[in-house]
Design a protein around this motif. Structure first.
Motif, PDB file in Angstrom:
ATOM      1  N   VAL A 161       0.844  -1.201   0.000  1.00 27.42           N
ATOM      2  CA  VAL A 161       0.000   0.000   0.000  1.00 27.42           C
ATOM      3  C   VAL A 161       0.879   1.250   0.000  1.00 27.42           C
ATOM      4  N   GLN A 162       1.846   1.285   0.907  1.00 28.27           N
ATOM      5  CA  GLN A 162       2.810   2.383   0.972  1.00 28.27           C
ATOM      6  C   GLN A 162       4.005   1.923   1.792  1.00 28.27           C
ATOM      7  N   SER A 163       5.169   2.534   1.528  1.00 27.95           N
ATOM      8  CA  SER A 163       6.377   2.162   2.267  1.00 27.95           C
ATOM      9  C   SER A 163       7.317   3.355   2.348  1.00 27.95           C
ATOM     10  N   TYR A 164       8.084   3.389   3.457  1.00 25.42           N
ATOM     11  CA  TYR A 164       8.954   4.526   3.746  1.00 25.42           C
ATOM     12  C   TYR A 164      10.281   4.033   4.306  1.00 25.42           C
ATOM     13  N   LEU A 165      11.324   4.792   3.994  1.00 30.19           N
ATOM     14  CA  LEU A 165      12.657   4.496   4.487  1.00 30.19           C
ATOM     15  C   LEU A 165      13.207   5.753   5.151  1.00 30.19           C
ATOM     16  N   GLY A 166      13.853   5.598   6.307  1.00 30.44           N
ATOM     17  CA  GLY A 166      14.399   6.772   6.974  1.00 30.44           C
ATOM     18  C   GLY A 166      14.999   6.441   8.319  1.00 30.44           C
ATOM     19  N   TYR A 167      14.994   7.397   9.229  1.00 31.35           N
ATOM     20  CA  TYR A 167      15.528   7.160  10.561  1.00 31.35           C
ATOM     21  C   TYR A 167      14.748   7.980  11.582  1.00 31.35           C
ATOM     22  N   ILE A 168      14.731   7.489  12.822  1.00 28.53           N
ATOM     23  CA  ILE A 168      14.050   8.190  13.917  1.00 28.53           C
ATOM     24  C   ILE A 168      14.933   8.160  15.156  1.00 28.53           C
ATOM     25  N   ASP A 169      14.696   9.097  16.058  1.00 24.24           N
ATOM     26  CA  ASP A 169      15.397   9.112  17.343  1.00 24.24           C
ATOM     27  C   ASP A 169      14.953   7.926  18.181  1.00 24.24           C
ATOM     28  N   TYR A 170      15.830   7.471  19.066  1.00 20.39           N
ATOM     29  CA  TYR A 170      15.475   6.346  19.925  1.00 20.39           C
ATOM     30  C   TYR A 170      14.256   6.659  20.797  1.00 20.39           C
ATOM     31  N   SER A 171      14.105   7.913  21.213  1.00 24.78           N
ATOM     32  CA  SER A 171      12.954   8.281  22.057  1.00 24.78           C
ATOM     33  C   SER A 171      11.643   7.969  21.346  1.00 24.78           C
ATOM     34  N   GLU A 172      11.635   8.071  20.007  1.00 27.48           N
ATOM     35  CA  GLU A 172      10.438   7.730  19.228  1.00 27.48           C
ATOM     36  C   GLU A 172      10.364   6.221  19.005  1.00 27.48           C
ATOM     37  N   TYR A 173      11.505   5.626  18.686  1.00 28.39           N
ATOM     38  CA  TYR A 173      11.513   4.191  18.421  1.00 28.39           C
ATOM     39  C   TYR A 173      11.077   3.385  19.643  1.00 28.39           C
ATOM     40  N   LYS A 174      11.450   3.890  20.819  1.00 31.72           N
ATOM     41  CA  LYS A 174      11.095   3.204  22.062  1.00 31.72           C
ATOM     42  C   LYS A 174       9.579   3.024  22.189  1.00 31.72           C
TER      43      LYS A 174
END
Length: 563
Positions: free
Chosen positions: A230-243
């Motif tokens: 349907v949709q897909s994304y590539l990137g990075y996030i801060d650990y505070s968000e990943y947690k």
């Protein structure tokens, strides 16, 4: 009783098919389920954690969780050591629940004293069979301390329908109990959690929620159109968000999000030590040193930079996530490369999981849940429609979350393996093992030539036995022989040669078994008859070690082979 709790309790009893009339017993089950769920989100049988009444040491429920598995026998610990080489994430959870409208200092004391006695080297209290079995499991874990990466975490839940108001006497008593448990030096951390009516409501709501998390994902690029995506994304996030993606509301790591990841957390192996070292010493470089995490979700809503993921799984990144959880706290500039993919296409999901997990060695057993057989078996279960014989085959953890179905009708892969191995492969003595070990010893399970009917039949027979035990229609002391009863049902009903798993006659044979187990009176008579055969061989049914004896299986089979 609080009116909201009354409503929740009614819903819970219905979902678990519990007919218990005693309100205090109902509440014990409800409170135990809600509190244990905070640490174990996979489906589990309440009978495996409830401690009974007489001889329970003042403990209503006791759960032992190791390597993300609910442990019900010490043999499962043996298998985990053999498979993983270590014991990680060990939780020992004690629960006491009271319907009292206030927190009782004396009852808290009784609970604490019971837990401390249970944990002592030489317990003084009378222990029933369930408590004795839990003792054996914990003692075996402690005997294998060299295999632990960290001492267990001990958690005591005292649940009341009152309002927790920080009563000084209760707080002092709790601190005293906590200190006495800590002084035993068995745990790396000890918590004593008073759960009041408001907190209990929150806990139960969490058991009903579909997995959903919102993160800020501003640093992303949209991937090109891909068939079935349907949709897909590539990137990075801060650990505070990943947690947010990998922890529960209470801050625990959320094992449920890693179900489709084919490898469990492996502990402090060389790869994970390297991940931990990069987090600790080179947090700024982590984004360059780590391959990243792949997340598949079935629903994805995007508002500016806010991404809301529903029914998601981390299919590659289990090891990374656990090391981040352990070492990522307080680290600035720790950024995690991630890929988010929205799809509901099962073939595409399987291909992604296989592709992202075969860059390192993964066994066939670990990938078995992706096989076509399991998808077709799930469809076969659905052919039983909405009648009383309807069960739900769960290939993915929590795949039925949010649906109004009775939880006890859900059959996990592990339950399926244990039921079919016991009934049709004559392995009931191995059912207490970790299911990977059982599968290894019964290599023909899930053969593509097999009919689906014996798989459903064995799971349905087990479901019916558990219903009878749960509602006291069969003596609870028989429950430990439930897997042997599955095998004996097959032999007793066959009256001759048992069809092969791929024979057409197998369907007719399975229908005979289902007809027997579907009728309460027939099933009670049949179980009583079969238990007499077990009693003739071994008079003392209180010995739980009998159920693990291969010789018992051989002798029981001989009763039918000779007739």
């Amino acid at each position: 009783m609080d009116r909201i709790i009354q409503g929740f309790l009614k819903d819970f009893l219905s979902s678990q098919q519990i007919k218990e009339k005693d309100e205090s017993k109902q509440f014990e089950m409800f409170a135990s389920y809600c509190t244990i769920y905070q640490h174990y989100q996979d489906s589990f049988n309440l009978s495996d954690v409830l401690c009974g009444s007489s001889g329970d040491c003042g403990i209503d429920a006791l759960a032992i969780i190791v390597n993300g598995k609910m442990i019900t026998a010490k043999e499962e610990i043996e298998d985990l050591i053999e498979y993983n080489g270590s014991l990680t994430d060990i939780y020992v959870i004690f629960v006491q629940a009271k319907t009292s409208p206030k927190f009782s200092n004396s009852e808290i004391g009784v609970f604490g004293t019971g837990v401390i006695d249970f944990l002592s080297e030489k317990p003084q209290f009378v222990q029933n069979e369930v408590i004795q079995e839990k003792c054996k499991i914990l003692n075996y874990i402690l005997q294998n301390a060299s295999k632990m990466k960290k001492l267990p975490i001990g958690i005591l839940y005292y649940v009341s329908l009152g309002k927790w108001n920080e009563d000084k006497n209760c707080k002092a008593n709790i601190s005293k109990i906590k200190k006495r448990v800590e002084d035993l030096n068995l745990f790396s951390d000890v918590s004593f959690v008073p759960v009041d009516v408001v907190q209990l409501q929150k806990y139960y709501r969490e058991t009903l929620n579909v997995l959903e998390t919102e993160i800020d994902f501003s640093n992303n690029v949209v991937l090109p159109d891909i068939p079935n995506i349907v949709q897909s994304y590539l990137g990075y996030i801060d650990y505070s968000e990943y947690k947010k993606l990998i922890t529960t509301d209470s801050g625990e790591i959320n094992k449920a999000v890693f179900y489709d990841n084919v490898r469990d957390y492996q502990g402090d192996n060389s790869v994970n030590k390297a991940i931990a070292e990069s987090i600790e010493n080179l947090p700024n470089n982590f984004i360059l040193l780590n391959n990243g995490v792949t997340i598949i979700c079935r629903d994805l809503t995007i508002v500016r930079t806010k991404f809301t993921l529903k029914e998601y799984q981390i299919v590659n990144g289990c090891q990374t996530s656990h090391e981040l959880y352990k070492h990522g706290k307080e680290k600035d500039n720790l950024q995690i490369p991630i890929k988010i993919i929205q799809t509901t296409d099962e073939d595409t999901i399987s291909k992604i999981i296989i592709a992202t997990n075969t860059q390192t060695e993964v066994t066939n057993e670990q990938l078995m849940s992706l096989k076509e057989f399991h998808r077709r078996l799930e469809d076969f279960y659905a052919t039983f429609g909405k009648n009383n014989q309807r069960l739900y085959y769960e290939r993915r953890s929590r795949q039925y979350d949010g649906e109004s179905i009775e939880k006890v009708r859900i059959v996990s892969i592990s339950t399926q393996i244990k039921s079919v191995a016991s009934m049709f492969f004559d392995k009931p003595h191995l059912a207490s093992r970790f299911y990977g070990k059982l599968l290894e010893g019964t290599k023909d399970i899930f053969d593509s030539s097999h009919l689906f009917m014996p798989y459903y039949c064995s799971a349905y027979a087990l479901y019916r036995l558990e219903y009878m035990f749960r509602n006291k229609l069969l003596p609870n002391e028989y429950r430990k022989f439930r897997y042997h009863l599955l095998m004996l049902l097959k032999y007793d009903i066959s009256n001759g040669k048992i069809p092969e798993m791929n024979e057409k006659r197998m369907e007719t044979f399975c229908n005979k078994i289902i007809s027997c187990v579907d009728d309460n009176e027939k099933l009670i008579a049949e179980v009583n008859k079969l238990m007499k055969k077990i009693e003739l061989i071994y008079g003392d049914l209180s010995n739980s070690e009998l159920t693990k004896s291969a010789s018992l299986v051989t002798k029981l089979k001989e009763c039918y082979i000779r007739r």
